[in-house]
Enzyme design. Sequence first.
Site: not given
Ligand code: VG1
Ligand code: CO
Length: 639
Positions: A104, A449, A430, A451, A362, A462, A197-198, A364, A366-367
């Site tokens: 990213r 998770e 994580t 998150s 979110d 997810k 993602s988010h 994509d 998955d959340r």
């Molecule tokens: C975050 C979350 C983690 C999740 C990841 C991807 O990672 O804490 O639990 O799996 O995002 O989610 P980090 O390293 O920023 O804490 V997503 O929906 O952004 O693919």
């Molecule tokens: Co996501």
Amino acid sequence: MVFSSCLRVENVFSHAISKFKHSNNGNGNGSVLSPPISSFSLLSSSPLVFPKFSLLKTSLTHSLSVKVSSSSSSTAIAEPEGIKINSVPTKPIEGQKTGTSGLRKKVKVFMQENYLANWIQALFNSLPSEDYKNGLLVLGGDGRYFNKEASQIIIKIAAGNGVGKILVGKEGVMSTPAVSAVIRKRKANGGFIMSASHNPGGPEYDWGIKFNYNSGQPAPESITDKIYGNTLSISKIKIADIPDVDLSHPGFTKYGNFIVEVVDPVSDYLELVEHVFDFELIRSLLSRPDFRFIFDAMHAVTGAYAKPIFVDKLGASPDSISNGVPLEDFGHGHPDPNLTYAKDLVKIMYSENGPDFGAASDGDGDRNMILGRGFFVTPSDSVAIIAANSQGAIPYFKSGAKGLARSMPTSGALDRVAEKLNLPFFEVPTGWKFFGNLMDDGKLSICGEESFGTGSDHIREKDGIWAVLAWLSIIAYRNKDKKPGEKLVSVADVVKEHWATFGRNFFSRYDYEECESEGANKMMEYLRDLVSKSKPGDKYGSYALQYADDFKYTDPVDGSVVTKQGVRFVFTDGSRIIFRLSGTGSAGATVRMYIEQFEPVASKHEMDAQTALKPLIDLALSLSKLKDFTGREKPTVIT
Ligand code: VG1
Ligand code: CO
């Protein structure tokens, strides 16, 4: 420079090329290639897809500015399949290391010449050729800015590396869980997901790319480490000289032996979730006049799924979907379903006479965030409650779950369910990639998770919509015999009942987004040093230390080991303080601080989490010297 500007078209009708093998990677095979492009459609309902131009014409008039360098030293190499492949010289680019979930960066970084192309080529250089040669790959994304251009780059490099067929969501759109589902259903070798993602999208914001393997799971670290290594030594990109593919209609397009199939991004996924859940049961709830539902797609990818699933299949009213049109910049929003960034939904759910059930997903898809009227379900509780109720309410789990798992910082609520149901239980680092092996090995059914990620082994990601359907199933199951007008069992009732049975794990996460990296790294070093000096029984205010460590995980299936996955202080009463740095940000460092405390006494369960956790939060801030290291007085997001 524009990729198309240097493509050479030579011997367009020469078929005398089959003697050249892929390993002839561009050194001197000037003679080339291509049979006329053929297009066809196998689906009677799908319009015939014709490339906009002939190869010859397109090579010269290519309109999209694809950032793959076009050096005059690029050589054409021949392929037995009969499409012209150019070998474009390139140079390594620093910093292409994937984080928690893919690579990213800011869009502007990805738009630099060869940036994306280098990573994609490095990926092919990292895979054994049997994993993609003449194979099938899937391509999808969350619809964010730059996905359209990126789709074309990925398709051409896939063709350039000998992939047989690529299956693409219409307009390049397909949610992360749907890509995982499609890889599994179509027995693909893997797939690309274009999403950050988010993280927000648009010209000034973020872009990302992730590769999933053949059971639909995010590529393991052994592969992502290899890709990174190859980005540091890459010297050429193999790219097919084919026109931009029209991704606007379902159907097939063929270039030589390379096929692009554009598919509806929803249908395979919908078929799967219809098999997992009892749609009739959910429909019985959503069509009740005394149950009001709202889903906020946050102008992200689930906008494409919400109407076909919730409205068309399950009978929710069309106005129950908000922000349902996916936009390239998510309507200037931050497509992160939490109390801070989904505040419009939170406001509605906390208003007087708000809806009974609210959810969001979110960028994509998955959340998920689950809300009842005036009530927020923490993701750590959510996965525990789904696990505890799954057998009755969800047909997929009718024989019970095989095992449960959570990421390390996620609260221990799920542990208590596993204990009570006598199920195998796993704690992983994580990132969803750590669940995949356990699922493939038949050890794990439901996991989550903190998150806002919840899911099961129906796929290997997810799944936001799955979580919403799981919750709707639980509420529907609990109310299936309720007559009109009778008081329904609410989201809050289900959660409070769960706490009464299992105890409550108070949990909160503080995020300090985009701190200076230097200060954040120093804080982590300081904490690791503290850990190395700590011993059981050390007093921290009124808490006594049970142990402190930097989480290390050995995968029970393949024995792979990962270290430095988060510093944790675990106290004798089970309370935990955890620190780690985010691996998904695109600028600076994001510090995550996780706080948890178990409360068995039911009379204390109604307390506000921030109040209940105050002493532990204060302790965490002081023991880490977070304010001194980061200069931050307050977190950016509290969950
Ligand atoms: C975050 C979350 C983690 C999740 C990841 C991807 O990672 O804490 O639990 O799996 O995002 O989610 P980090 O390293 O920023 O804490 V997503 O929906 O952004 O693919
Ligand atoms: Co996501």
